[in-house]
Enzyme design. Structure first.
Site, PDB file in Angstrom:
ATOM      1  N   GLU A 432      40.638 -21.463 -36.009  1.00  0.00           N
ATOM      2  CA  GLU A 432      41.804 -22.028 -36.691  1.00  0.00           C
ATOM      3  C   GLU A 432      42.461 -23.054 -35.770  1.00  0.00           C
ATOM      4  OE1 GLU A 432      44.706 -23.267 -38.823  1.00  0.00           O
ATOM      5  OE2 GLU A 432      43.453 -21.720 -39.747  1.00  0.00           O
ATOM      6  N   ASP A 497      52.602 -30.503 -53.106  1.00  0.00           N
ATOM      7  CA  ASP A 497      51.181 -30.254 -52.902  1.00  0.00           C
ATOM      8  C   ASP A 497      50.822 -30.493 -51.451  1.00  0.00           C
ATOM      9  OD1 ASP A 497      49.076 -29.291 -54.254  1.00  0.00           O
ATOM     10  OD2 ASP A 497      48.387 -31.213 -55.044  1.00  0.00           O
ATOM     11  N   CYS A 524      42.082 -23.118 -52.692  1.00  0.00           N
ATOM     12  CA  CYS A 524      43.122 -23.272 -53.715  1.00  0.00           C
ATOM     13  C   CYS A 524      43.125 -24.692 -54.277  1.00  0.00           C
ATOM     14  CB  CYS A 524      44.502 -22.920 -53.151  1.00  0.00           C
ATOM     15  SG  CYS A 524      45.138 -24.122 -51.984  1.00  0.00           S
TER      16      CYS A 524
END
Length: 575
Positions: A432, A497, A524
């Protein structure tokens, strides 16, 4: 959620001139198809020629919010929704109706012909259809293939439609924003300061909010609610007036007697004697920037835990003391934090963090594991639906459970997915880019006594040729979009968004060379998901990249009701 009554409208005049245009009109469901559509009418139409819009409403009560069967209405089509239906607004009231064969931008006269119910199902259908069309048109998977119906799974609904968010972020503003149609109403308050959610498309306009139906009950606990007064606007507002704005806001708001934490803060922070001022995003002066509410649950007692985080432009605990004393009286509040953010940006993450009351973290459980959540921790914002989503991911992973398999978790965030799979794997390796997320992942691994998980901070879009040397060849790869997974931005008024560009081509090439037996792709963003699935399965001819995977299943999941967001869990197997 039971949807309110809805109905249908018929257009009154033929318009053959529009038919050729319709034949070429794009049939993909637009993003608006996923927006909340409740208290709406479904319309059946015949084509109608454009004409000057003079009111032809013969109903005795032309301003009534809910149209009646047979009533004539002036309508404006705003976009296309599920199955190409026009998403239209009644000119006088803003009431949302559905109309066959209407095109965006058209203005016309229509008549209500029938009523229908359950627009929650329509929203779900629109999300599912959007995924279907993107997989076909962007992913280049043919829905004529006899295997396609078995690959494309029905969307998994969320059975909790309201109060599902465990995190909400509100902004302080120097002036309340008022919807245009309410400007004529008298205001009985002289203080213009606002605490709420941002108006559509504006970083400097804030709609004052006392109660949010998206945040959890523990953060929003209230009694004796009423919808007779909109804070800061005055006058009498009917519930349907507030519902009308859900189409634009992705949020229902109402006003309640200040028995919630949010309302309690609203009740006192404007008091001139406290000397508190909201931060002005133009002059960069002021003290209060954001209010963040996070909720968890004590694993031992099962009682809710609530964290209140004040984001300020400087560290002045004496100014916050009255608010802290007020909020600390709520039994669910176990943590009050102060993040100090001196930058001029609109972020709620501070450079410094102070504990003003209680402890610095709250706890939440997910798939049998405990997770400590700090003010700035990344964590799934819909805990209830995350249980379902993670179960789907676990089922998709097809781990043997004998502790013999290696799992590579790319874009692992705080490690929630990898940690839930660790009990069935030999070892989990998570990567990450966000350093704080990696710190949280390591802490949560220690909290749960998980020793077979390693988390590494690094930018997966900049991997080198030696990236594969950091771990054994995996049996399973978990990947998706390069955003700290499942930490969508706060659904503030208009849902902003985030950047979800999909996987970098360099990483896709690495995965194709790695040739792990299985990939579970979680995303997503259905558009970039479809594109990446195309690359992994079909390759990229212009880059001389050959795909080597077969798509086995796509499972859409409704994680965030009343928003356009869709999660997808996809399983790919090496050919």
């Amino acid at each position: 959620m039971a949807a309110a009554t809805a109905g249908g409208v018929r257009l009154l005049h033929p318009r053959p001139w529009a038919m050729n245009l319709r034949r070429t009109a794009r049939q993909l469901s637009t993003l608006a198809a996923s927006l909340p559509i409740e208290n709406a009418e479904e319309l059946t139409t015949t084509a109608a020629a454009p004409k000057p819009l003079t009111s032809t409403n013969t109903d005795k009560n032309p301003t009534a919010y809910y149209p009646k069967r047979g009533q004539t209405l002036e309508l404006v089509c705003e976009s296309l929704a599920f199955k190409g239906k026009g998403l239209c607004k009644v000119a006088d009231t803003g009431f949302i109706v559905m109309c066959d064969r209407a095109l965006p931008g058209e203005k016309f006269i229509g008549r209500v012909t029938r009523k229908k119910d359950n627009y929650a199902e329509l929203r779900l259908g629109a999300k599912e259809q959007q995924v279907h069309e993107l997989i076909v048109h962007v992913g280049k998977f043919s829905d004529k293939d006899p295997e396609f119906d078995g690959i494309m799974k029905p969307i998994v609904p969320c059975d909790i439609q309201f109060h599902y968010r465990n995190k909400m972020e509100f902004s302080f503003g120097t002036r309340k924003w008022v919807p245009e149609e309410f400007l004529h109403q008298e205001c009985d308050e002289t203080n213009e300061y606002a605490l709420g959610l941002h108006a559509p498309g504006f970083f400097d306009k804030v709609l004052n909010i006392n109660k949010c139906l998206l945040q959890s009950d523990s953060a929003n606990k209230w009694e004796l609610s009423f919808a007779s007064r909109l804070s800061g606007i005055g006058g009498n507002l009917k519930p349907e007036t507030m519902i009308r704005y859900r189409y634009h806001m992705l949020l229902i708001f109402s006003v309640c007697i200040p028995l919630s934490v949010l309302a309690a803060i609203q009740d006192i922070w404007r008091d001139p004697e406290l000397g508190l001022s909201p931060y002005d995003v133009h002059s960069h002066h002021g003290f209060l920037k954001h209010l963040m509410l996070r909720s968890g649950r004590n694993v031992e007692t099962g009682q809710p835990e609530l964290m209140v985080n004040f984001v300020t432009s400087s560290y002045k605990p004496e100014l916050l003391k009255p608010l802290v004393e007020k909020v600390a009286t709520f039994p669910d509040v176990v943590s009050i934090m102060n993040n100090v953010n001196t930058s001029v940006g609109n972020t709620s993450v501070g450079e410094e963090e102070y504990t003003l009351f209680g402890k610095s973290t709250i706890v939440e459980s997910l798939r049998g594991l405990k997770f400590q959540i700090s003010a700035n921790s990344f964590f799934q914002t819909n805990t209830h639906q995350a249980e379902i989503l993670y179960k789907l991911i676990e089922d998709c992973s097809c781990l043997k459970g004998d502790g013999s398999e290696i799992v590579l978790d790319l874009f692992c965030g705080t490690g929630t997915i990898g940690l839930t799979l660790a009990k069935r794997a030999k070892h989990v390796y998570g990567f990450e880019i966000v350093d704080q997320a990696i710190s949280d992942a390591r802490r949560n691994a220690n909290l749960n006594g998980i020793s077979n998980a390693t988390f590494v901070q690094g930018d997966l879009n900049k991997i080198g040729d030696n990236f594969g040397e950091y771990f054994p060849k995996p049996d399973l790869v978990i990947t998706g979009y390069p955003l700290t997974r499942f930490n969508l931005p706060i659904c503030c008024y208009f849902s902003r968004d985030p950047n979800r560009p999909g996987m970098h081509l360099k990483l896709i090439k690495f995965l194709l060379n790695l040739k792990a037996p299985r990939i579970v792709y979680v995303s997503c963003n259905p558009a970039t998901c479809a594109r990446d699935l195309d690359y992994l399965c079909h390759g990229v001819a212009e880059k001389n990249i050959k795909g080597c995977y077969k798509l086995k299943s796509i499972q859409p999941v409704d994680m965030f009701p009343h928003t356009p967001h869709i999660e997808c869990v996809c399983l790919l197997e090496l050919r």
